[in-house]
Scaffold this motif. Structure first.
Motif, PDB file in Angstrom:
ATOM      1  N   LEU A 136      86.364  30.087  84.975  1.00 33.13           N
ATOM      2  CA  LEU A 136      85.780  31.002  83.989  1.00 33.13           C
ATOM      3  C   LEU A 136      85.008  30.214  82.932  1.00 33.13           C
ATOM      4  O   LEU A 136      85.507  29.241  82.389  1.00 33.13           O
ATOM      5  CB  LEU A 136      86.883  31.830  83.337  1.00 33.13           C
ATOM      6  N   GLN A 137      83.786  30.656  82.651  1.00 31.62           N
ATOM      7  CA  GLN A 137      82.954  29.976  81.661  1.00 31.62           C
ATOM      8  C   GLN A 137      82.785  30.792  80.388  1.00 31.62           C
ATOM      9  O   GLN A 137      82.544  30.232  79.327  1.00 31.62           O
ATOM     10  CB  GLN A 137      81.581  29.669  82.251  1.00 31.62           C
TER      11      GLN A 137
ATOM     12  N   HIS B 123      86.594  24.943  82.071  1.00 28.24           N
ATOM     13  CA  HIS B 123      85.136  25.095  82.073  1.00 28.24           C
ATOM     14  C   HIS B 123      84.660  26.128  81.061  1.00 28.24           C
ATOM     15  O   HIS B 123      83.479  26.480  81.042  1.00 28.24           O
ATOM     16  CB  HIS B 123      84.660  25.493  83.477  1.00 28.24           C
ATOM     17  N   LEU B 124      85.554  26.612  80.210  1.00 29.99           N
ATOM     18  CA  LEU B 124      85.209  27.665  79.258  1.00 29.99           C
ATOM     19  C   LEU B 124      84.204  27.169  78.224  1.00 29.99           C
ATOM     20  O   LEU B 124      84.431  26.157  77.569  1.00 29.99           O
ATOM     21  CB  LEU B 124      86.472  28.181  78.558  1.00 29.99           C
ATOM     22  N   GLU B 125      83.098  27.878  78.111  1.00 31.06           N
ATOM     23  CA  GLU B 125      82.055  27.537  77.149  1.00 31.06           C
ATOM     24  C   GLU B 125      82.001  28.524  75.996  1.00 31.06           C
ATOM     25  O   GLU B 125      81.592  28.168  74.896  1.00 31.06           O
ATOM     26  CB  GLU B 125      80.689  27.506  77.847  1.00 31.06           C
TER      27      GLU B 125
ATOM     28  N   LEU C 140      83.641  23.914  75.206  1.00 26.83           N
ATOM     29  CA  LEU C 140      83.503  25.075  74.328  1.00 26.83           C
ATOM     30  C   LEU C 140      82.308  24.919  73.387  1.00 26.83           C
ATOM     31  O   LEU C 140      82.251  23.986  72.594  1.00 26.83           O
ATOM     32  CB  LEU C 140      84.798  25.257  73.525  1.00 26.83           C
ATOM     33  N   LYS C 141      81.331  25.841  73.514  1.00 26.68           N
ATOM     34  CA  LYS C 141      80.119  25.815  72.681  1.00 26.68           C
ATOM     35  C   LYS C 141      80.114  26.946  71.664  1.00 26.68           C
ATOM     36  O   LYS C 141      79.502  26.829  70.614  1.00 26.68           O
ATOM     37  CB  LYS C 141      78.875  25.930  73.569  1.00 26.68           C
TER      38      LYS C 141
ATOM     39  N   GLY D  29      91.999  17.727  64.794  1.00 26.81           N
ATOM     40  CA  GLY D  29      91.661  16.811  65.867  1.00 26.81           C
ATOM     41  C   GLY D  29      91.038  17.501  67.063  1.00 26.81           C
ATOM     42  O   GLY D  29      91.036  16.964  68.155  1.00 26.81           O
ATOM     43  N   THR D  30      90.563  18.714  66.863  1.00 27.69           N
ATOM     44  CA  THR D  30      89.945  19.449  67.968  1.00 27.69           C
ATOM     45  C   THR D  30      88.506  19.744  67.608  1.00 27.69           C
ATOM     46  O   THR D  30      88.086  19.612  66.461  1.00 27.69           O
ATOM     47  CB  THR D  30      90.660  20.783  68.230  1.00 27.69           C
ATOM     48  N   GLN D  31      87.768  20.173  68.588  1.00 29.84           N
ATOM     49  CA  GLN D  31      86.383  20.522  68.304  1.00 29.84           C
ATOM     50  C   GLN D  31      86.277  21.863  67.589  1.00 29.84           C
ATOM     51  O   GLN D  31      85.194  22.265  67.203  1.00 29.84           O
ATOM     52  CB  GLN D  31      85.556  20.513  69.576  1.00 29.84           C
ATOM     53  N   LEU D  32      87.406  22.534  67.368  1.00 33.34           N
ATOM     54  CA  LEU D  32      87.373  23.781  66.599  1.00 33.34           C
ATOM     55  C   LEU D  32      86.856  23.529  65.187  1.00 33.34           C
ATOM     56  O   LEU D  32      86.292  24.408  64.558  1.00 33.34           O
ATOM     57  CB  LEU D  32      88.753  24.430  66.563  1.00 33.34           C
TER      58      LEU D  32
END
Length: 191
Positions: free
Chosen positions: A23-24, A46-48, A71-72, A88-91
């Motif tokens: 799932l993207q 693969h979740l974007e 994740l974009k 420490g996350t891209q959040l």
């Protein structure tokens, strides 16, 4: 891609969503989902796009979302989430607007700082243990079993307790057996 936005869907986000490995895009915005964000979403490598905007989600943002490297787009605005945004996350790279409307969220990129709270640490642990909000009991199976038990004892219990009902029941079964035998015999002889 799963996009069920603006459908007024209620209930919990199923933990099984984590089994959709390729799932993207997961867009569940503007529904009535409640419970916590299931940590199993982190299995979606693969979740974007993850859009949970305007639901009734509560609890914390699972730290396991740190595993979502692709994740974009991310939006959890206008829910009832609380606690620190996982560090420490891209959040932290997302704009504060992705978190607005959650008055009890804290930490970067939000301006309000987090105050250490022992209860919040317990909530973080419980969030992972609970999966998606509450210990969900399989109500259908519980009611099916209860229905079977009650039905069984209403029929069998009455046959055990009452001689009159027992004799009437077995007389009915014998008559039914005789009728079926006659019908089958007549049907076979007319061929």
């Amino acid at each position: 891609m799963i996009d069920v936005s603006n459908n007024y869907i209620s209930g919990y986000i199923p933990a099984e969503i984590g089994q959709l490995q390729l799932l993207q895009k997961l867009d569940l915005h503007s529904n009535n989902f409640s419970g916590v964000i299931p940590y199993q979403i982190s299995n979606l490598k693969h979740l974007e796009v993850l859009n949970l905007f305007m639901n009734h989600l509560f609890g914390i943002i699972p730290s396991s979302l740190a595993n979502l490297n692709f994740l974009k787009e991310f939006n959890v605005s206008y829910n009832n989430l609380e606690g620190p945004i996982p560090t420490g996350t891209q959040l932290h790279s997302f704009d504060a607007s992705a978190f607005e409307g959650n008055l009890k969220l804290c930490g970067g990129p939000l301006p309000n700082e987090c105050i250490p709270n022992k209860d919040m640490d317990a909530d973080n642990k419980n969030n992972k243990d609970e999966g998606n909000g509450h210990h969900q009991l399989p109500w259908f199976y519980i009611f099916a079993v209860l229905g079977f038990i009650v039905g069984f004892w209403v029929v069998c219990g009455s046959l055990v307790i009452s001689n009159t009902w027992r004799y009437a029941y077995f007389r009915f079964i014998d008559n039914l057996q005789d009728r079926l035998y006659v019908m089958i015999t007549i049907s076979a002889s007319t061929r």
